[in-house]
Design a protein around this motif. Structure first.
Motif, short mmCIF file in Angstrom:
data_model
loop_
_atom_site.label_atom_id
_atom_site.label_comp_id
_atom_site.label_asym_id
_atom_site.label_seq_id
_atom_site.Cartn_x
_atom_site.Cartn_y
_atom_site.Cartn_z
N MET A 164 0.96 -1.15 -0.11
CA MET A 164 -0.11 -0.12 -0.14
C MET A 164 0.84 1.23 0.23
SD MET A 164 -3.23 -0.55 2.52
CE MET A 164 -2.29 -1.25 3.93
N THR A 165 0.30 2.24 -0.51
CA THR A 165 1.16 3.62 -0.65
C THR A 165 1.26 4.09 0.90
OG1 THR A 165 0.00 3.95 -2.81
CG2 THR A 165 0.98 6.00 -1.72
N ASP A 166 2.40 4.71 0.98
CA ASP A 166 2.75 5.26 2.32
C ASP A 166 3.14 4.33 3.25
OD1 ASP A 166 2.11 7.74 1.33
OD2 ASP A 166 -0.23 7.57 2.16
N ILE A 167 2.86 3.13 3.03
CA ILE A 167 3.56 2.06 4.10
C ILE A 167 3.95 0.86 3.42
CG2 ILE A 167 2.15 2.52 6.10
CD1 ILE A 167 0.12 0.26 5.41
N TYR B 14 -7.69 -19.84 1.70
CA TYR B 14 -8.73 -19.53 0.74
C TYR B 14 -8.70 -18.06 0.38
CZ TYR B 14 -12.94 -20.43 -2.22
OH TYR B 14 -13.76 -20.66 -3.11
N MET B 15 -8.09 -17.60 -0.60
CA MET B 15 -7.77 -16.18 -0.72
C MET B 15 -8.22 -15.70 -1.85
SD MET B 15 -3.88 -15.90 0.17
CE MET B 15 -3.37 -15.56 1.91
N THR B 16 -8.68 -14.29 -2.08
CA THR B 16 -8.96 -13.60 -3.19
C THR B 16 -8.02 -12.64 -3.64
OG1 THR B 16 -10.72 -11.91 -3.99
CG2 THR B 16 -10.30 -12.05 -1.60
N PRO B 17 -8.00 -12.44 -4.81
CA PRO B 17 -7.22 -11.33 -5.33
C PRO B 17 -7.54 -9.77 -4.54
CG PRO B 17 -7.59 -12.81 -7.20
CD PRO B 17 -8.44 -13.04 -5.87
N LEU B 18 -8.62 -9.56 -4.45
CA LEU B 18 -9.34 -8.47 -3.77
C LEU B 18 -8.81 -8.13 -2.36
CD1 LEU B 18 -13.03 -8.74 -4.85
CD2 LEU B 18 -11.06 -7.63 -6.06
N ASP B 19 -8.17 -9.17 -1.90
CA ASP B 19 -7.76 -8.80 -0.36
C ASP B 19 -6.30 -8.25 -0.50
OD1 ASP B 19 -8.07 -9.74 2.64
OD2 ASP B 19 -6.18 -10.47 2.07
N LEU B 20 -6.11 -7.51 0.45
CA LEU B 20 -4.63 -6.73 0.53
C LEU B 20 -3.59 -7.67 0.84
CD1 LEU B 20 -5.66 -3.54 2.94
CD2 LEU B 20 -5.06 -3.75 0.41
N THR B 21 -3.83 -8.63 1.55
CA THR B 21 -2.79 -9.82 1.79
C THR B 21 -2.33 -10.36 0.73
OG1 THR B 21 -3.51 -9.91 4.18
CG2 THR B 21 -2.05 -11.76 3.38
N ALA B 22 -3.40 -10.78 -0.17
CA ALA B 22 -3.14 -11.40 -1.23
C ALA B 22 -2.20 -10.77 -2.31
CB ALA B 22 -4.18 -12.02 -2.00
N LYS B 23 -2.72 -9.56 -2.37
CA LYS B 23 -1.87 -8.72 -3.22
C LYS B 23 -0.51 -8.30 -2.73
CE LYS B 23 -6.09 -5.40 -4.51
NZ LYS B 23 -6.46 -4.29 -4.41
N ASN B 24 -0.43 -8.48 -1.41
CA ASN B 24 1.01 -8.30 -0.70
C ASN B 24 2.16 -9.37 -1.16
OD1 ASN B 24 0.35 -5.88 0.47
ND2 ASN B 24 -0.01 -6.94 2.32
N PHE B 25 1.18 -10.65 -1.12
CA PHE B 25 2.14 -11.87 -1.48
C PHE B 25 2.36 -12.15 -3.05
CE2 PHE B 25 0.24 -13.64 2.64
CZ PHE B 25 1.56 -13.59 3.25
N GLU B 26 1.72 -11.44 -3.90
CA GLU B 26 1.54 -11.61 -5.20
C GLU B 26 2.95 -10.64 -5.68
OE1 GLU B 26 0.76 -12.45 -9.21
OE2 GLU B 26 -0.53 -13.09 -7.52
N LYS B 27 3.25 -9.63 -4.86
CA LYS B 27 4.50 -9.15 -5.23
C LYS B 27 5.72 -9.74 -4.41
CE LYS B 27 6.65 -4.48 -5.12
NZ LYS B 27 6.50 -2.92 -4.75
#
Length: 238
Positions: free
Chosen positions: A94-97, A123-136
């Motif tokens: 996320m921006t700023d952190i 069980y994850m969704t791409p909409l979740d912040l944590t999933a987005k973090n792990f994608e990177k």
């Protein structure tokens, strides 16, 4: 104004003088309540504690007897096998952190009943912040604790008490390959322990993921953290 200042002074003094030790008598500490006439009444917190303390909370009972503290691998597997949720940490995008540690509560399962693997599935969704973090960046840590069950409550252990054991699994969170036997297993593992997952919105593009464990840190007694050998951890369930 004078009356308000006097009230604040008395409350402040009481806070300084109060004994907040874990001794049973500390539950008799005084509670200051301002009534409708703005006067101060002194009440006992025992009734409040009995109704609202962690000892009264409803928890999912853990299955089986916890292994002795000397069996670190067994204790770690016991916690993971019985946990249905944990605190999953990732590195924020996320921006700023960006790059800051970011934790979230995550439902999990290491297998269907009577078929524990030691591998936490999610069980994850791409909409979740944590999933987005792990994608990177797939690096992450998963914390689980005996406080989720009844053990700590029944023994009057605070969640931070070392005897209320908790384990941290560190590694990489990766997607389970679609169309594989492991995906079928992950689905069974999660849906049997979290039946409501079957009804979650289909348009969220849910997928199964797992934590590939690289390091295990366990605190289950006084004396500091134990590093549990990963191979011994997996063999503990065999």
């Amino acid at each position: 104004m004078v009356r308000i200042l006097l009230i604040l002074l008395v409350v402040a003094c009481a806070g300084v003088m109060g004994n907040w030790s874990s001794d049973k008598n500390s539950r008799d500490r005084l509670n200051f309540v301002i009534d409708s006439q703005n006067s101060i009444n002194v009440g006992n917190l025992r009734d409040y504690d009995d109704k609202h303390s962690m000892r009264k909370a409803s928890r999912v009972p853990f299955v089986g007897k916890i292994p002795p503290a000397e069996d670190g691998a067994g204790v770690a597997r016991y916690i993971v096998r019985n946990s249905v949720w944990g605190s999953l940490a990732s590195l924020s995008t996320m921006t700023d952190i960006t790059g800051f540690p970011f934790t979230d509560v995550c439902s999990l399962s290491d297998g269907p009943p009577n078929n524990s693997t030691g591998v936490p599935y999610f069980y994850m969704t791409p909409l979740d912040l944590t999933a987005k973090n792990f994608e990177k960046d797939p690096r992450g840590s998963l914390s689980m604790t005996l406080a989720e069950g009844n053990y700590c409550v029944e023994n009057n252990f605070d969640p931070e008490d070392p005897r209320c054991a908790h384990v941290v699994l560190t590694g990489k969170v990766v997607k389970v390959k679609t169309g594989t036997d492991e995906e079928i297993f992950a689905q069974k593992a999660l849906f049997t322990r979290h039946p409501s997952m079957r009804t979650w919105p289909k348009d969220h593009n849910w997928f199964f993921a797992k934590l590939e464990i690289q390091k295990i840190s366990l605190l289950d007694y006084f004396g500091g953290v134990k590093i549990v050998n990963v191979d011994e951890y997996f063999h503990a369930g065999s």
